[in-house]
Design a protein around this motif. Sequence first.
Motif, PDB file in Angstrom:
ATOM      1  N   PRO A  58       0.818  -1.229   0.000  1.00  0.00           N
ATOM      2  CA  PRO A  58       0.000   0.000   0.000  1.00  0.00           C
ATOM      3  C   PRO A  58       0.845   1.269   0.000  1.00  0.00           C
ATOM      4  N   THR A  61       1.884   1.896  -3.535  1.00  0.00           N
ATOM      5  CA  THR A  61       0.723   2.289  -4.326  1.00  0.00           C
ATOM      6  C   THR A  61       0.375   3.756  -4.082  1.00  0.00           C
ATOM      7  N   ASP A  62       0.395   4.171  -2.808  1.00  0.00           N
ATOM      8  CA  ASP A  62       0.107   5.564  -2.483  1.00  0.00           C
ATOM      9  C   ASP A  62       1.158   6.489  -3.077  1.00  0.00           C
ATOM     10  N   LYS A  63       2.423   6.056  -3.041  1.00  0.00           N
ATOM     11  CA  LYS A  63       3.494   6.870  -3.595  1.00  0.00           C
ATOM     12  C   LYS A  63       3.322   7.022  -5.107  1.00  0.00           C
ATOM     13  N   ASN A  65       0.495   6.785  -6.771  1.00  0.00           N
ATOM     14  CA  ASN A  65      -0.683   7.630  -7.025  1.00  0.00           C
ATOM     15  C   ASN A  65      -0.355   9.099  -6.813  1.00  0.00           C
ATOM     16  N   SER A  66       0.417   9.420  -5.778  1.00  0.00           N
ATOM     17  CA  SER A  66       0.763  10.821  -5.533  1.00  0.00           C
ATOM     18  C   SER A  66       1.672  11.354  -6.638  1.00  0.00           C
TER      19      SER A  66
END
Length: 99
Positions: A58, A61-63, A65-66
Motif C-alpha cells: 500500500p 501504491t500511495d506513492k 498515485n501521488s
Amino acid sequence: MPKRSRLGQLAGLIAAGLVVCAPAAPSSAVPAASPVIMQAGTVHEVPSQAPPGPVLDPAETDKANSQETKNKIIAGVIAVVLLGLVVLGRRARSKKKKS
C-alpha cells in the motif's frame, strides 16, 4: 479456348484438393515401427492450490498515485500557461490589426 462451366471448375478444384490431401503410399524401404511401451518412472505431485498473485504494498501504491497526481497537476499548469500565451498573442495581434 472454350470457357469451362462452374461445375467443371468445381470438379477440377475437388480433384486437385484430393490429390494434395491424399496420403503418400508407404515405402517398402522403411520398416514398420514397433509399438513402444513406456513406463512411468516418477509421479509428479500437482500442487493443490495455485500460488498467490503479486503482493501490492500500500505504501508504494500511495506513492505511485501521488506521483501520478503531481504529474497531472504539472501538465495542467503547463496547458493553462500555453493557453494564456495563445490568448494574449491573439489579442495583441487583433489590436495591432485594428490600428
